[in-house]
Scaffold this motif. Structure first.
Motif, PDB file in Angstrom:
ATOM      1  N   LEU A 151       5.665  13.102  33.983  1.00  0.00           N
ATOM      2  CA  LEU A 151       5.855  12.935  35.751  1.00  0.00           C
ATOM      3  C   LEU A 151       5.233  11.573  35.934  1.00  0.00           C
ATOM      4  CD1 LEU A 151       4.523  16.408  35.498  1.00  0.00           C
ATOM      5  CD2 LEU A 151       6.948  15.829  36.286  1.00  0.00           C
ATOM      6  N   GLU A 160      16.964  16.009  38.687  1.00  0.00           N
ATOM      7  CA  GLU A 160      16.048  17.917  37.805  1.00  0.00           C
ATOM      8  C   GLU A 160      14.885  17.030  37.138  1.00  0.00           C
ATOM      9  OE1 GLU A 160      15.455  21.607  37.199  1.00  0.00           O
ATOM     10  OE2 GLU A 160      17.069  20.981  38.370  1.00  0.00           O
ATOM     11  N   ILE A 161      13.831  17.450  36.847  1.00  0.00           N
ATOM     12  CA  ILE A 161      13.087  17.598  36.977  1.00  0.00           C
ATOM     13  C   ILE A 161      12.493  18.374  35.333  1.00  0.00           C
ATOM     14  CG2 ILE A 161      10.129  17.232  36.560  1.00  0.00           C
ATOM     15  CD1 ILE A 161       9.851  16.694  39.542  1.00  0.00           C
ATOM     16  N   HIS A 162      12.555  17.826  34.201  1.00  0.00           N
ATOM     17  CA  HIS A 162      13.210  18.669  32.860  1.00  0.00           C
ATOM     18  C   HIS A 162      11.612  18.649  32.413  1.00  0.00           C
ATOM     19  CE1 HIS A 162      17.264  17.798  33.093  1.00  0.00           C
ATOM     20  NE2 HIS A 162      16.994  16.616  33.170  1.00  0.00           N
ATOM     21  N   ASP A 163      11.418  19.707  31.650  1.00  0.00           N
ATOM     22  CA  ASP A 163      10.035  20.146  30.771  1.00  0.00           C
ATOM     23  C   ASP A 163       9.340  19.057  29.639  1.00  0.00           C
ATOM     24  OD1 ASP A 163       9.690  22.338  31.755  1.00  0.00           O
ATOM     25  OD2 ASP A 163      10.434  23.669  29.861  1.00  0.00           O
ATOM     26  N   LYS A 204       2.547  23.374  33.002  1.00  0.00           N
ATOM     27  CA  LYS A 204       2.921  24.501  33.307  1.00  0.00           C
ATOM     28  C   LYS A 204       1.984  25.750  31.832  1.00  0.00           C
ATOM     29  CE  LYS A 204       7.574  24.704  32.627  1.00  0.00           C
ATOM     30  NZ  LYS A 204       9.414  24.696  32.352  1.00  0.00           N
ATOM     31  N   GLU A 254       6.845  29.248  37.227  1.00  0.00           N
ATOM     32  CA  GLU A 254       6.761  28.353  36.792  1.00  0.00           C
ATOM     33  C   GLU A 254       7.770  27.823  37.767  1.00  0.00           C
ATOM     34  OE1 GLU A 254       9.855  27.568  33.051  1.00  0.00           O
ATOM     35  OE2 GLU A 254       8.342  29.441  33.008  1.00  0.00           O
ATOM     36  N   LEU A 255       8.608  28.448  38.619  1.00  0.00           N
ATOM     37  CA  LEU A 255       9.155  27.697  39.689  1.00  0.00           C
ATOM     38  C   LEU A 255       8.476  27.467  40.896  1.00  0.00           C
ATOM     39  CD1 LEU A 255      11.976  26.767  40.200  1.00  0.00           C
ATOM     40  CD2 LEU A 255      12.444  28.841  41.731  1.00  0.00           C
ATOM     41  N   LYS A 273       7.065  23.720  39.458  1.00  0.00           N
ATOM     42  CA  LYS A 273       8.093  22.763  38.982  1.00  0.00           C
ATOM     43  C   LYS A 273       8.168  21.943  40.977  1.00  0.00           C
ATOM     44  CE  LYS A 273      12.457  21.603  37.720  1.00  0.00           C
ATOM     45  NZ  LYS A 273      14.150  22.678  36.479  1.00  0.00           N
ATOM     46  N   ASN A 274       8.874  23.261  42.175  1.00  0.00           N
ATOM     47  CA  ASN A 274       8.977  22.747  43.200  1.00  0.00           C
ATOM     48  C   ASN A 274       7.896  22.297  43.501  1.00  0.00           C
ATOM     49  OD1 ASN A 274      11.333  24.258  42.886  1.00  0.00           O
ATOM     50  ND2 ASN A 274      10.900  26.218  43.524  1.00  0.00           N
ATOM     51  N   LEU A 310       5.846  18.685  32.133  1.00  0.00           N
ATOM     52  CA  LEU A 310       5.949  19.467  33.342  1.00  0.00           C
ATOM     53  C   LEU A 310       5.743  20.614  32.760  1.00  0.00           C
ATOM     54  CD1 LEU A 310       7.434  21.413  35.678  1.00  0.00           C
ATOM     55  CD2 LEU A 310       9.187  20.619  35.043  1.00  0.00           C
ATOM     56  N   SER A 348       8.276  18.821  42.735  1.00  0.00           N
ATOM     57  CA  SER A 348       9.001  17.895  43.102  1.00  0.00           C
ATOM     58  C   SER A 348       8.922  17.253  44.760  1.00  0.00           C
ATOM     59  CB  SER A 348      10.468  18.726  42.670  1.00  0.00           C
ATOM     60  OG  SER A 348      10.678  19.064  41.685  1.00  0.00           O
TER      61      SER A 348
END
Length: 74
Positions: A30, A23-26, A69, A6-7, A10-11, A65, A14
């Motif tokens: 995008l 921060e990018i939220h769920d 995911k 998951e991380l 997101k990374n 996001l 980003s």
């Protein structure tokens, strides 16, 4: 089976959004935050190389996001 975490997802997103601060939220869209089609293709290639089975159309159809995911991690 994909080796993604998951991380990592997101990374990686980003890293391709240098103009988005914070921060990018769920629930964030995008594409609305500035992720373009070329960047999505780059991510898709990275993810497929780890075993992910997802299409460009599937990502663009739900460009959040949380949706990505879910598609990538099951």
């Amino acid at each position: 089976m994909s080796k993604l975490k998951e991380l990592d997802i997101k990374n990686q997103i980003s890293d391709l959004m240098p103009f988005h601060q914070g921060e990018i939220h769920d629930s964030d869209n995008l594409i609305a935050l500035g992720l373009d089609s070329m960047s999505i293709l780059k991510l898709l290639n990275q993810w497929r190389s780890t075993g992910a089975n997802v299409s460009f159309a599937a990502l663009v159809e739900e460009p959040t996001l949380a949706a990505w995911k879910n598609k990538l991690l099951g």
